[in-house]
Design a protein around this motif. Structure first.
Motif, PDB file in Angstrom:
ATOM      1  N   ALA A 132      10.539  39.643  22.117  1.00 41.19           N
ATOM      2  CA  ALA A 132      11.440  40.365  21.093  1.00 41.19           C
ATOM      3  C   ALA A 132      12.285  39.475  20.243  1.00 41.19           C
ATOM      4  CB  ALA A 132      12.337  41.446  21.613  1.00 41.19           C
ATOM      5  N   SER A 133      12.829  38.470  20.967  1.00 42.66           N
ATOM      6  CA  SER A 133      13.665  37.335  20.281  1.00 42.66           C
ATOM      7  C   SER A 133      12.901  36.188  19.813  1.00 42.66           C
ATOM      8  CB  SER A 133      14.892  37.184  20.975  1.00 42.66           C
ATOM      9  OG  SER A 133      14.343  36.537  22.240  1.00 42.66           O
ATOM     10  N   ALA A 134      11.680  36.106  19.970  1.00 46.33           N
ATOM     11  CA  ALA A 134      10.970  35.100  19.414  1.00 46.33           C
ATOM     12  C   ALA A 134      10.681  34.838  17.882  1.00 46.33           C
ATOM     13  CB  ALA A 134       9.547  35.105  20.343  1.00 46.33           C
ATOM     14  N   ASP A 135      10.577  33.863  17.506  1.00 46.62           N
ATOM     15  CA  ASP A 135      10.503  33.692  15.847  1.00 46.62           C
ATOM     16  C   ASP A 135       9.018  33.893  15.676  1.00 46.62           C
ATOM     17  OD1 ASP A 135       9.322  31.232  16.705  1.00 46.62           O
ATOM     18  OD2 ASP A 135      11.070  30.388  15.821  1.00 46.62           O
ATOM     19  N   PRO A 136       8.699  33.844  14.545  1.00 44.19           N
ATOM     20  CA  PRO A 136       7.261  34.119  14.023  1.00 44.19           C
ATOM     21  C   PRO A 136       6.115  33.071  14.633  1.00 44.19           C
ATOM     22  CG  PRO A 136       8.679  34.587  12.095  1.00 44.19           C
ATOM     23  CD  PRO A 136       9.519  34.150  13.276  1.00 44.19           C
ATOM     24  N   GLU A 137       6.875  31.887  14.747  1.00 41.74           N
ATOM     25  CA  GLU A 137       5.996  30.754  15.236  1.00 41.74           C
ATOM     26  C   GLU A 137       5.970  30.986  16.765  1.00 41.74           C
ATOM     27  OE1 GLU A 137       8.518  30.055  13.408  1.00 41.74           O
ATOM     28  OE2 GLU A 137       7.474  29.807  11.662  1.00 41.74           O
ATOM     29  N   GLY A 138       6.895  31.264  17.542  1.00 42.69           N
ATOM     30  CA  GLY A 138       6.926  31.634  18.853  1.00 42.69           C
ATOM     31  C   GLY A 138       5.920  32.715  19.109  1.00 42.69           C
ATOM     32  N   ILE A 139       6.017  33.744  18.350  1.00 41.65           N
ATOM     33  CA  ILE A 139       4.931  34.935  18.604  1.00 41.65           C
ATOM     34  C   ILE A 139       3.647  34.324  18.430  1.00 41.65           C
ATOM     35  CG2 ILE A 139       4.101  37.002  17.683  1.00 41.65           C
ATOM     36  CD1 ILE A 139       6.676  37.215  19.161  1.00 41.65           C
ATOM     37  N   ASP A 140       3.446  33.499  17.412  1.00 38.69           N
ATOM     38  CA  ASP A 140       1.845  33.090  17.060  1.00 38.69           C
ATOM     39  C   ASP A 140       1.577  32.123  18.266  1.00 38.69           C
ATOM     40  OD1 ASP A 140       1.850  34.183  14.841  1.00 38.69           O
ATOM     41  OD2 ASP A 140       2.308  32.178  13.506  1.00 38.69           O
ATOM     42  N   ASP A 141       2.510  31.155  18.863  1.00 35.17           N
ATOM     43  CA  ASP A 141       2.109  30.318  19.926  1.00 35.17           C
ATOM     44  C   ASP A 141       1.701  31.368  21.086  1.00 35.17           C
ATOM     45  OD1 ASP A 141       2.735  28.261  18.503  1.00 35.17           O
ATOM     46  OD2 ASP A 141       4.707  27.896  19.190  1.00 35.17           O
ATOM     47  N   ARG A 142       2.492  32.495  21.380  1.00 35.29           N
ATOM     48  CA  ARG A 142       2.206  33.212  22.422  1.00 35.29           C
ATOM     49  C   ARG A 142       0.703  33.999  22.168  1.00 35.29           C
ATOM     50  NH1 ARG A 142       7.899  32.845  22.102  1.00 35.29           N
ATOM     51  NH2 ARG A 142       8.893  33.190  23.868  1.00 35.29           N
ATOM     52  N   ALA A 143       0.549  34.401  20.946  1.00 34.53           N
ATOM     53  CA  ALA A 143      -0.887  35.242  20.838  1.00 34.53           C
ATOM     54  C   ALA A 143      -1.770  34.266  20.931  1.00 34.53           C
ATOM     55  CB  ALA A 143      -0.571  35.588  19.356  1.00 34.53           C
ATOM     56  N   ARG A 144      -1.735  32.902  20.333  1.00 33.94           N
ATOM     57  CA  ARG A 144      -2.666  32.004  20.881  1.00 33.94           C
ATOM     58  C   ARG A 144      -3.169  31.745  22.235  1.00 33.94           C
ATOM     59  NH1 ARG A 144      -1.419  29.744  15.647  1.00 33.94           N
ATOM     60  NH2 ARG A 144       0.358  28.805  16.603  1.00 33.94           N
ATOM     61  N   ILE A 145      -2.146  31.558  23.042  1.00 34.99           N
ATOM     62  CA  ILE A 145      -2.403  31.237  24.465  1.00 34.99           C
ATOM     63  C   ILE A 145      -2.718  32.792  25.089  1.00 34.99           C
ATOM     64  CG2 ILE A 145      -0.969  31.211  26.665  1.00 34.99           C
ATOM     65  CD1 ILE A 145       0.991  29.228  24.870  1.00 34.99           C
ATOM     66  N   ALA A 146      -2.523  34.002  24.730  1.00 32.85           N
ATOM     67  CA  ALA A 146      -2.791  35.102  25.289  1.00 32.85           C
ATOM     68  C   ALA A 146      -4.269  35.208  24.935  1.00 32.85           C
ATOM     69  CB  ALA A 146      -2.074  36.239  24.791  1.00 32.85           C
TER      70      ALA A 146
END
Lengths: 68, 349
Positions: free
Chosen positions: A44-58
């Motif tokens: 929830a508190s991740a910035d857009p880049e952090g969300i993108d990184d997590r999505a790529r890993i997922a």
């Protein structure tokens, strides 16, 4: 887990903080070796880049799991 | 009675307690060892067979049987006559709209609030006045505790296991409240929700901790409504903005002001519904500006409809207090009300 049991390919994704809960649920559901795609906590508190990184890993981990 | 649960023999009472603690079978407090006689007495009082299926928790696919529930009721300190409330409460919690797994596993850390209505309150000598949400009477304490022990032992809702609460709150030990129907001019919660008068029933709410308000300085119902609504708005901003089943517990003094002015429960619901709403942009004032985005002008009511506000008459005779009990997380879990199905007036067979 329930989808897979019913023949529908599926993958579970959770953050690191929920891994032990997921493992408990897997044991309860009778699939203790069920694999998960684990990404960094929190979301929830991740910035857009952090969300993108997590999505790529997922996506990579989920694809590995689905490919068996 | 043919009980099928495994039996454990311990040297004495103290050894039994250590066994329960060592296995994670308690809430941290001592328990009453559930001997077959005590468990059977609960089942007999409720006219239930041990294998009676109270319900199935769908996510875990766990069957909740009367025998297992009775064991936890005895452990919590329940007398046989308390057991129908425990069965009814679990029945309410197992309704799909209650979303039991989500409500008990969430990091949000809510507890199950039980609100009891009808003649069974008098039969069990439940106290709806002084200290209504504190330690009041034997039935309230034991029934509320039985719910938690049942969750722990039947669904593995232990902290760090299924229970992922970040903080939780003290209501997780016991959170059971009787409505003060005798001193209220209003229809009871059960009458409102079930459409039947004089029915014994349990309403289950996935509920956060109570937030107390005080307004000693007015008899104007509009102003009392303002204070209640302000507390709800604060919760919307500080905790969760989403609409859901808020509970307002109204003790005698403030309730009297409403009834003197001719207000019904529905009038209270309408007033709070009109005033308990925030703009998303207000999140900027409380450190949540990053999630306002382009929706600053969107209004969020605290309830989807006036009827979603649960108004309960309870509390001591003096004091301009009330309590607002927020929902766990919007409408993910909805309050459920179930009539007590067992014949509580029957003799033990």
């Amino acid at each position: 887990m329930i989808a897979e049991r019913n023949g529908v390919p599926a993958v579970s994704i959770m953050t690191t903080a929920f891994v032990d809960a997921a493992e408990l649920m897997a044991r309860v559901q009778g699939v203790p070796l069920h694999p998960f795609a684990v990404i960094e906590h929190p979301i929830a508190s991740a910035d857009p880049e952090g969300i993108d990184d997590r999505a790529r890993i997922a996506v990579v981990k989920a694809a590995e799991i689905l490919a068996g | 009675m043919n009980l099928t649960s495994s039996r454990i023999t311990t040297a004495d009472f103290a050894a039994a307690q250590e066994t329960y603690h060592a296995n994670g079978w308690t809430d941290g407090l001592p328990v009453v060892p559930p001997t077959p006689d005590l468990v059977s007495a609960c089942l007999e009082w409720a006219l239930l067979s041990p294998e009676h299926l109270v319900g199935i928790e769908p996510v875990r696919e766990r069957s909740i049987t009367a025998e297992k529930l009775a064991i936890n009721a005895v452990m919590a300190g329940c007398l046989p006559e308390h057991f129908p409330l425990v069965v009814t409460a679990f029945t309410a919690m197992l309704q799909p709209e209650f979303l039991l797994h989500g409500a008990t596993a969430s990091t949000g850390g809510c507890a199950v609030l039980l609100i009891v209505n009808g003649p069974i309150r008098r039969q069990l000598e439940m106290v709806a006045t002084f200290n209504a949400l504190g330690n009041t009477d034997r039935a309230s304490a034991a029934v509320g505790r039985a719910i938690r022990l049942g969750l722990i032992n039947l669904l593995d809702v232990r902290p760090g296991e299924i229970d992922r609460s970040t903080l939780g709150h003290p209501g997780k030990f016991s959170y059971c409240l009787a409505e003060d129907e005798e001193n209220s001019p209003w229809s009871s919660l059960a009458e409102e929700r079930l459409g039947e008068s004089d029915v014994s029933a349990v309403t289950a709410v996935a509920a956060m901790a109570p937030r107390q308000i005080m307004n000693e300085w007015t008899s104007d119902p509009e102003q009392i409504c303002d204070t209640i609504s302000a507390e709800i708005r604060a919760n919307q901003l500080h905790y969760s903005i989403w609409a859901g089943n808020y509970v307002v517990v109204l003790p005698t003094q403030l309730r009297q002001h409403f009834s003197d002015a001719g207000w019904s429960k529905a009038d209270v619901q309408e007033c709070v519904f009109d005033r308990a709403r925030v703009m998303r942009g207000s999140w900027k004032q409380v450190g949540k500006g990053s999630v306002v985005k382009d929706r600053a002008d969107r209004e969020y009511p605290a309830m989807e409809s006036p009827e979603e506000l649960i108004v309960v008459a309870a509390g001591g005779p003096a004091g301009g207090f009330a309590q607002v009990i927020p929902p766990w997380l919007g409408t993910k879990s909805r309050a459920t009300t179930v009539a007590v199905g067992a014949c509580v007036d029957c003799e033990v067979p």
